[in-house]
Structures are given as structure tokens and as C-alpha cells.
Write a protein that holds these residues in place. Structure first.
Motif, PDB file in Angstrom:
ATOM      1  N   VAL A   7       0.840  -1.207   0.000  1.00  0.00           N
ATOM      2  CA  VAL A   7       0.000   0.000   0.000  1.00  0.00           C
ATOM      3  C   VAL A   7       0.870   1.251   0.000  1.00  0.00           C
ATOM      4  CG1 VAL A   7      -1.645   1.340   1.372  1.00  0.00           C
ATOM      5  CG2 VAL A   7      -2.021  -1.107   1.031  1.00  0.00           C
ATOM      6  N   LEU A   8       1.883   1.302   0.866  1.00  0.00           N
ATOM      7  CA  LEU A   8       2.773   2.468   0.909  1.00  0.00           C
ATOM      8  C   LEU A   8       3.506   2.658  -0.416  1.00  0.00           C
ATOM      9  CD1 LEU A   8       4.407   2.256   4.469  1.00  0.00           C
ATOM     10  CD2 LEU A   8       2.891   4.044   3.607  1.00  0.00           C
ATOM     11  N   LEU A   9       3.981   1.566  -0.997  1.00  0.00           N
ATOM     12  CA  LEU A   9       4.696   1.649  -2.261  1.00  0.00           C
ATOM     13  C   LEU A   9       3.771   2.132  -3.381  1.00  0.00           C
ATOM     14  CD1 LEU A   9       7.472   1.173  -3.502  1.00  0.00           C
ATOM     15  CD2 LEU A   9       6.743  -1.149  -4.052  1.00  0.00           C
ATOM     16  N   THR A  10       2.536   1.665  -3.373  1.00  0.00           N
ATOM     17  CA  THR A  10       1.562   2.107  -4.377  1.00  0.00           C
ATOM     18  C   THR A  10       1.258   3.597  -4.229  1.00  0.00           C
ATOM     19  OG1 THR A  10       0.575  -0.086  -4.549  1.00  0.00           O
ATOM     20  CG2 THR A  10      -0.794   1.773  -5.233  1.00  0.00           C
ATOM     21  N   LEU A  11       1.045   4.039  -2.997  1.00  0.00           N
ATOM     22  CA  LEU A  11       0.772   5.466  -2.764  1.00  0.00           C
ATOM     23  C   LEU A  11       1.973   6.318  -3.169  1.00  0.00           C
ATOM     24  CD1 LEU A  11      -1.071   5.297   0.676  1.00  0.00           C
ATOM     25  CD2 LEU A  11      -2.085   5.765  -1.574  1.00  0.00           C
ATOM     26  N   HIS A  12       3.177   5.843  -2.867  1.00  0.00           N
ATOM     27  CA  HIS A  12       4.397   6.556  -3.240  1.00  0.00           C
ATOM     28  C   HIS A  12       4.516   6.636  -4.762  1.00  0.00           C
ATOM     29  CE1 HIS A  12       8.348   8.156  -2.216  1.00  0.00           C
ATOM     30  NE2 HIS A  12       8.961   7.262  -2.987  1.00  0.00           N
ATOM     31  N   ASN A  13       4.152   5.549  -5.435  1.00  0.00           N
ATOM     32  CA  ASN A  13       4.212   5.514  -6.893  1.00  0.00           C
ATOM     33  C   ASN A  13       3.179   6.441  -7.523  1.00  0.00           C
ATOM     34  OD1 ASN A  13       3.269   4.376  -9.634  1.00  0.00           O
ATOM     35  ND2 ASN A  13       5.288   3.468  -9.330  1.00  0.00           N
ATOM     36  N   ILE A  14       1.952   6.399  -7.054  1.00  0.00           N
ATOM     37  CA  ILE A  14       0.890   7.266  -7.605  1.00  0.00           C
ATOM     38  C   ILE A  14       1.238   8.732  -7.357  1.00  0.00           C
ATOM     39  CG2 ILE A  14      -1.513   7.979  -7.311  1.00  0.00           C
ATOM     40  CD1 ILE A  14      -2.138   4.983  -6.736  1.00  0.00           C
ATOM     41  N   ASN A  15       1.722   9.023  -6.156  1.00  0.00           N
ATOM     42  CA  ASN A  15       2.048  10.412  -5.835  1.00  0.00           C
ATOM     43  C   ASN A  15       3.220  10.919  -6.669  1.00  0.00           C
ATOM     44  OD1 ASN A  15       1.287  12.685  -4.063  1.00  0.00           O
ATOM     45  ND2 ASN A  15       3.418  12.503  -3.438  1.00  0.00           N
ATOM     46  N   ARG A  16       4.105  10.027  -7.088  1.00  0.00           N
ATOM     47  CA  ARG A  16       5.213  10.445  -7.969  1.00  0.00           C
ATOM     48  C   ARG A  16       4.668  11.112  -9.212  1.00  0.00           C
ATOM     49  NH1 ARG A  16       8.939   5.909 -10.718  1.00  0.00           N
ATOM     50  NH2 ARG A  16       6.961   4.827 -10.619  1.00  0.00           N
ATOM     51  N   TRP A  17       3.614  10.515  -9.775  1.00  0.00           N
ATOM     52  CA  TRP A  17       3.028  11.078 -10.981  1.00  0.00           C
ATOM     53  C   TRP A  17       2.310  12.391 -10.688  1.00  0.00           C
ATOM     54  CZ3 TRP A  17       5.339   9.378 -14.928  1.00  0.00           C
ATOM     55  CH2 TRP A  17       5.853   8.090 -14.930  1.00  0.00           C
ATOM     56  N   LEU A  18       1.714  12.498  -9.497  1.00  0.00           N
ATOM     57  CA  LEU A  18       1.085  13.766  -9.106  1.00  0.00           C
ATOM     58  C   LEU A  18       2.135  14.873  -8.953  1.00  0.00           C
ATOM     59  CD1 LEU A  18      -1.576  12.559  -6.505  1.00  0.00           C
ATOM     60  CD2 LEU A  18      -1.965  13.339  -8.848  1.00  0.00           C
TER      61      LEU A  18
END
Length: 147
Positions: A7-18
Motif C-alpha cells: 500500500v505504501l509503495l503504491t501510494l508513493h508511486n501514484i504520488n510520484r506522478w502527481l
């Protein structure tokens, strides 16, 4: 515990694009403002604030990931191109948060509208460059709930 990491890795990945999108949005609003000699409005400030916020969120998520992996004794950035990448990633992440904050603060304090646009453009470009340097490009570009 693997679920928390995913979950943390996914949020970190999505936020990278933001972070990247809000950085480009900030430049799209700020660069033309330098030439137009238009007033620096709340609509021009909004992307800079969003960019700074997403960079800070990215740092917090990254530090949580780093702490979580450290508690598990798991290797950080297994398969990295060089052994020091984890420290480069961490250091540049902190530096990106600092440059985004400085840019936002200075753009508020600059007395002229042209100066506000110039400061926003310069510091956003520097922060985006740092962000592009710290992205682990050898990993999947979109990672949703996988380790």
C-alpha cells in the motif's frame, strides 16, 4: 506486513506522478506569466501550492517506506544500479522538498508579480530536475499493490 508495504509503495508511486503533473502545471502557469506582465493571481499560486504539497507528501511516504523496510530488515532498492542509490534517493528527496518549500516561500515574499513568476519558475524547474534524478527508472513506471 507485506500488505502495508504494498500500500505504501503504491501510494508513493501514484504520488510520484502527481508530483510530476503538478510541477508541469506550475511551469505552464508561471513561464508565460514572466512575459505577459500579468498579475500573480491566486490561480497562479494554486499549482505552486499543489506542487509543494505533493512533494512533501512524497517525502513523508518515502520516509515511511524507508522506516518500514528498516524495521523489517529488508534491503532498500534491491537491484539498484549502484550501491549508494538508496542514500542518493533519500538525500535528493529531502533536497527536493527543501527547494519546493523555498520556491513557494520566496514567491510569496517577492514584491513584484514578475518576480513571483520568475521565482516560481526557477525553483519549480530545479525541484523537477531533482525529482527526475531521484526516480528509480529501472523499476516499473506504474506499480499498483505489487511488491
Amino acid at each position: 506486513m507485506a500488505t502495508v508495504y504494498a500500500v505504501l509503495l503504491t501510494l508513493h508511486n501514484i504520488n510520484r506522478w502527481l508530483v510530476l503533473v503538478t510541477g508541469v502545471w506550475t511551469l505552464i502557469r508561471a513561464v508565460p506569466g514572466i512575459r505577459r506582465r500579468s498579475p500573480f493571481t491566486p490561480a497562479d499560486r494554486r499549482p505552486l501550492t499543489a506542487f509543494t504539497g505533493t512533494v512533501h507528501l512524497q517525502l513523508i511516504l518515502g520516509l515511511l517506506l524507508y522506516a518500514f523496510l528498516g524495521m523489517q530488515g529488508a534491503p532498500v532498492f534491491a537491484g539498484a544500479p549502484n550501491a549508494g542509490f538508496q542514500w542518493q534517493h533519500l538525500g535528493l528527496g529531502v533536497l527536493a522538498a527543501i527547494t519546493a518549500t523555498v520556491g513557494s516561500a520566496l514567491s510569496r515574499r517577492t514584491p513584484t508579480d514578475q518576480g513571483k513568476f520568475r521565482v516560481a519558475t526557477t525553483w519549480t524547474a530545479v525541484t523537477l530536475l531533482l525529482v527526475l534524478l531521484l526516480i528509480p527508472w529501472w523499476r516499473p513506471l506504474v506499480r499498483l499493490f505489487t511488491v
